[in-house]
Design a protein around this motif. Sequence first.
Motif, PDB file in Angstrom:
ATOM      1  N   THR A 224     -10.907 -46.046 -56.296  1.00  0.00           N
ATOM      2  CA  THR A 224     -11.196 -44.491 -56.157  1.00  0.00           C
ATOM      3  C   THR A 224     -11.230 -43.230 -55.427  1.00  0.00           C
ATOM      4  O   THR A 224     -10.234 -44.114 -53.510  1.00  0.00           O
ATOM      5  CB  THR A 224     -12.725 -43.797 -55.864  1.00  0.00           C
ATOM      6  OG1 THR A 224     -13.231 -44.508 -55.029  1.00  0.00           O
ATOM      7  CG2 THR A 224     -13.774 -44.035 -57.017  1.00  0.00           C
ATOM      8  N   PHE A 225      -9.700 -42.581 -55.655  1.00  0.00           N
ATOM      9  CA  PHE A 225      -9.180 -42.088 -54.286  1.00  0.00           C
ATOM     10  C   PHE A 225     -10.276 -41.556 -53.480  1.00  0.00           C
ATOM     11  O   PHE A 225     -10.036 -41.245 -52.427  1.00  0.00           O
ATOM     12  CB  PHE A 225      -8.721 -40.341 -54.916  1.00  0.00           C
ATOM     13  CG  PHE A 225      -7.447 -40.675 -55.538  1.00  0.00           C
ATOM     14  CD1 PHE A 225      -6.228 -40.677 -54.848  1.00  0.00           C
ATOM     15  CD2 PHE A 225      -7.331 -40.543 -57.335  1.00  0.00           C
ATOM     16  CE1 PHE A 225      -4.962 -40.846 -55.239  1.00  0.00           C
ATOM     17  CE2 PHE A 225      -5.449 -40.036 -57.418  1.00  0.00           C
ATOM     18  CZ  PHE A 225      -5.171 -40.607 -57.083  1.00  0.00           C
ATOM     19  N   ARG A 230     -10.960 -41.450 -47.366  1.00  0.00           N
ATOM     20  CA  ARG A 230     -11.321 -42.395 -46.490  1.00  0.00           C
ATOM     21  C   ARG A 230     -11.030 -43.481 -45.226  1.00  0.00           C
ATOM     22  O   ARG A 230     -11.356 -43.226 -44.926  1.00  0.00           O
ATOM     23  CB  ARG A 230     -12.491 -42.630 -47.219  1.00  0.00           C
ATOM     24  CG  ARG A 230     -13.581 -41.263 -47.278  1.00  0.00           C
ATOM     25  CD  ARG A 230     -14.447 -40.071 -46.101  1.00  0.00           C
ATOM     26  NE  ARG A 230     -15.255 -39.270 -46.615  1.00  0.00           N
ATOM     27  CZ  ARG A 230     -15.307 -38.000 -46.328  1.00  0.00           C
ATOM     28  NH1 ARG A 230     -15.857 -38.586 -45.284  1.00  0.00           N
ATOM     29  NH2 ARG A 230     -16.126 -37.104 -46.767  1.00  0.00           N
ATOM     30  N   THR A 231     -10.248 -44.149 -46.082  1.00  0.00           N
ATOM     31  CA  THR A 231      -9.905 -45.271 -45.472  1.00  0.00           C
ATOM     32  C   THR A 231      -8.473 -44.578 -44.765  1.00  0.00           C
ATOM     33  O   THR A 231      -8.246 -45.450 -43.742  1.00  0.00           O
ATOM     34  CB  THR A 231      -9.282 -46.058 -45.903  1.00  0.00           C
ATOM     35  OG1 THR A 231     -10.618 -46.872 -46.941  1.00  0.00           O
ATOM     36  CG2 THR A 231      -8.699 -47.548 -45.680  1.00  0.00           C
ATOM     37  N   ALA A 232      -7.089 -43.865 -44.684  1.00  0.00           N
ATOM     38  CA  ALA A 232      -6.960 -43.333 -44.202  1.00  0.00           C
ATOM     39  C   ALA A 232      -7.084 -42.703 -43.490  1.00  0.00           C
ATOM     40  O   ALA A 232      -6.238 -42.865 -42.325  1.00  0.00           O
ATOM     41  CB  ALA A 232      -5.980 -42.261 -45.415  1.00  0.00           C
ATOM     42  N   MET A 233      -8.162 -41.761 -43.485  1.00  0.00           N
ATOM     43  CA  MET A 233      -8.417 -41.531 -42.150  1.00  0.00           C
ATOM     44  C   MET A 233      -9.394 -42.094 -41.506  1.00  0.00           C
ATOM     45  O   MET A 233      -9.052 -41.634 -40.170  1.00  0.00           O
ATOM     46  CB  MET A 233     -10.233 -40.582 -42.914  1.00  0.00           C
ATOM     47  CG  MET A 233      -9.149 -39.218 -43.939  1.00  0.00           C
ATOM     48  SD  MET A 233     -10.336 -38.289 -44.374  1.00  0.00           S
ATOM     49  CE  MET A 233     -11.934 -37.823 -43.068  1.00  0.00           C
ATOM     50  N   VAL A 246      -6.923 -33.176 -50.419  1.00  0.00           N
ATOM     51  CA  VAL A 246      -7.052 -33.450 -49.013  1.00  0.00           C
ATOM     52  C   VAL A 246      -6.361 -32.395 -48.129  1.00  0.00           C
ATOM     53  O   VAL A 246      -6.483 -32.218 -47.314  1.00  0.00           O
ATOM     54  CB  VAL A 246      -5.939 -34.660 -48.549  1.00  0.00           C
ATOM     55  CG1 VAL A 246      -7.004 -35.874 -49.305  1.00  0.00           C
ATOM     56  CG2 VAL A 246      -4.379 -34.787 -48.978  1.00  0.00           C
ATOM     57  N   ASP A 247      -6.285 -31.392 -48.585  1.00  0.00           N
ATOM     58  CA  ASP A 247      -6.143 -29.663 -48.367  1.00  0.00           C
ATOM     59  C   ASP A 247      -6.966 -29.638 -47.891  1.00  0.00           C
ATOM     60  O   ASP A 247      -6.653 -28.766 -46.027  1.00  0.00           O
ATOM     61  CB  ASP A 247      -5.883 -28.483 -49.392  1.00  0.00           C
ATOM     62  CG  ASP A 247      -5.205 -28.722 -49.788  1.00  0.00           C
ATOM     63  OD1 ASP A 247      -3.906 -28.562 -49.489  1.00  0.00           O
ATOM     64  OD2 ASP A 247      -5.008 -27.354 -51.640  1.00  0.00           O
ATOM     65  N   THR A 248      -7.800 -29.873 -47.161  1.00  0.00           N
ATOM     66  CA  THR A 248      -9.611 -29.831 -45.970  1.00  0.00           C
ATOM     67  C   THR A 248      -8.975 -30.455 -44.972  1.00  0.00           C
ATOM     68  O   THR A 248      -9.028 -30.158 -43.855  1.00  0.00           O
ATOM     69  CB  THR A 248     -10.762 -29.555 -46.325  1.00  0.00           C
ATOM     70  OG1 THR A 248     -11.214 -28.944 -47.751  1.00  0.00           O
ATOM     71  CG2 THR A 248     -11.805 -29.327 -45.618  1.00  0.00           C
ATOM     72  N   GLY A 253      -6.674 -31.120 -39.667  1.00  0.00           N
ATOM     73  CA  GLY A 253      -6.313 -32.464 -38.757  1.00  0.00           C
ATOM     74  C   GLY A 253      -6.320 -33.592 -39.297  1.00  0.00           C
ATOM     75  O   GLY A 253      -6.732 -34.502 -37.708  1.00  0.00           O
ATOM     76  N   ARG A 254      -7.326 -33.877 -39.448  1.00  0.00           N
ATOM     77  CA  ARG A 254      -7.981 -35.429 -39.851  1.00  0.00           C
ATOM     78  C   ARG A 254      -7.213 -35.847 -40.716  1.00  0.00           C
ATOM     79  O   ARG A 254      -7.517 -37.368 -40.629  1.00  0.00           O
ATOM     80  CB  ARG A 254      -9.207 -35.303 -40.822  1.00  0.00           C
ATOM     81  CG  ARG A 254     -10.527 -34.531 -39.666  1.00  0.00           C
ATOM     82  CD  ARG A 254     -11.795 -34.325 -40.556  1.00  0.00           C
ATOM     83  NE  ARG A 254     -11.559 -33.381 -41.746  1.00  0.00           N
ATOM     84  CZ  ARG A 254     -12.485 -33.599 -43.283  1.00  0.00           C
ATOM     85  NH1 ARG A 254     -13.132 -34.632 -42.851  1.00  0.00           N
ATOM     86  NH2 ARG A 254     -12.550 -32.442 -43.819  1.00  0.00           N
TER      87      ARG A 254
END
Length: 304
Positions: A224-225, A230-233, A246-248, A253-254
């Motif tokens: 899932t995206f 979450r992993t990228a963050m 991922v607009d939010t 800035g996360r």
Amino acid sequence: MTARHLPSTITMQCFEAAARHMSFTRAADELSITQSAISKQVAQLEAYLQHKLFRRVRRTLVLTPEGALYLTEVRKILARIEMSANAIMSYSGQGEVLRVACLPTFGARWLARQLPDFLNANPHIDLSVSDHVEPFDLDQAGIDVAVFHGHGRWPKLECHKLFDEEVVAVGAPDYLARRQPTSAADLAECRLLHLSTRPDAWHRWFADQGITTERSYHGTRFETFQMLIRTAMSGGGLALVPRFFVDTELAEGRLSLAWPHVLKGPDAYYLVHPEHLGELVRVRRFVTHVLTCAEVDAPAGASC
């Protein structure tokens, strides 16, 4: 239709309780029947299956390998029966249930916020929403309406385009600060995160810029995206994701854009339903509502 002599529900309940307690006596107490009744039901089940389900080891009851395997299946069957019974008991003759399937992250990030207005406008319709990550047979799964991502041509389905998507490469600010990419090609040397249903996404992103790399298919894959993001963050690597997912995070800035290139592909998001359900009032109302929302609340950069 030929009659089938299958184990009864009470027989399966007796077996499941005995296996859970590892005791015929405690199973009998739970089901308010005698210990001999439990023993008889289990014996009949073993005779039907032609396999021993229990054995005694030093006066202790244990499952045989066949018993353990059958227990897993019996628990699924009993859970399904309970769910079906609860659905009927909670059903009111004044209402209807619309069964909707959706891509998990799309559902969480876009569709969920469109549902309250639909429910308020249609108080007699209840929704049953489930997740699916790939196109599937709606009739076989008992689903009325679904959201698919793809080319928009699926057999025996009526397809309504919602919008296109813009795919961008993102990563955690700290991760990008450490890697300091100075070109799109530099991203190939980073840890690339992939969505399992879009294994060629990075390859297409690089190719769209005339870049050839042997690493575009390498890396960790996620179903899932949501978990990919979450992993990228968390600094686990770079992810290719639809921008509106991922607009939010970008605004707060996360996450940061790893490179400004935007990939626009031929695929889009579609609301689909079996052709033969198109005239059902509940389906028609849901389709009309979601299509209206797609026009009013389309993600930035997306076209309907």
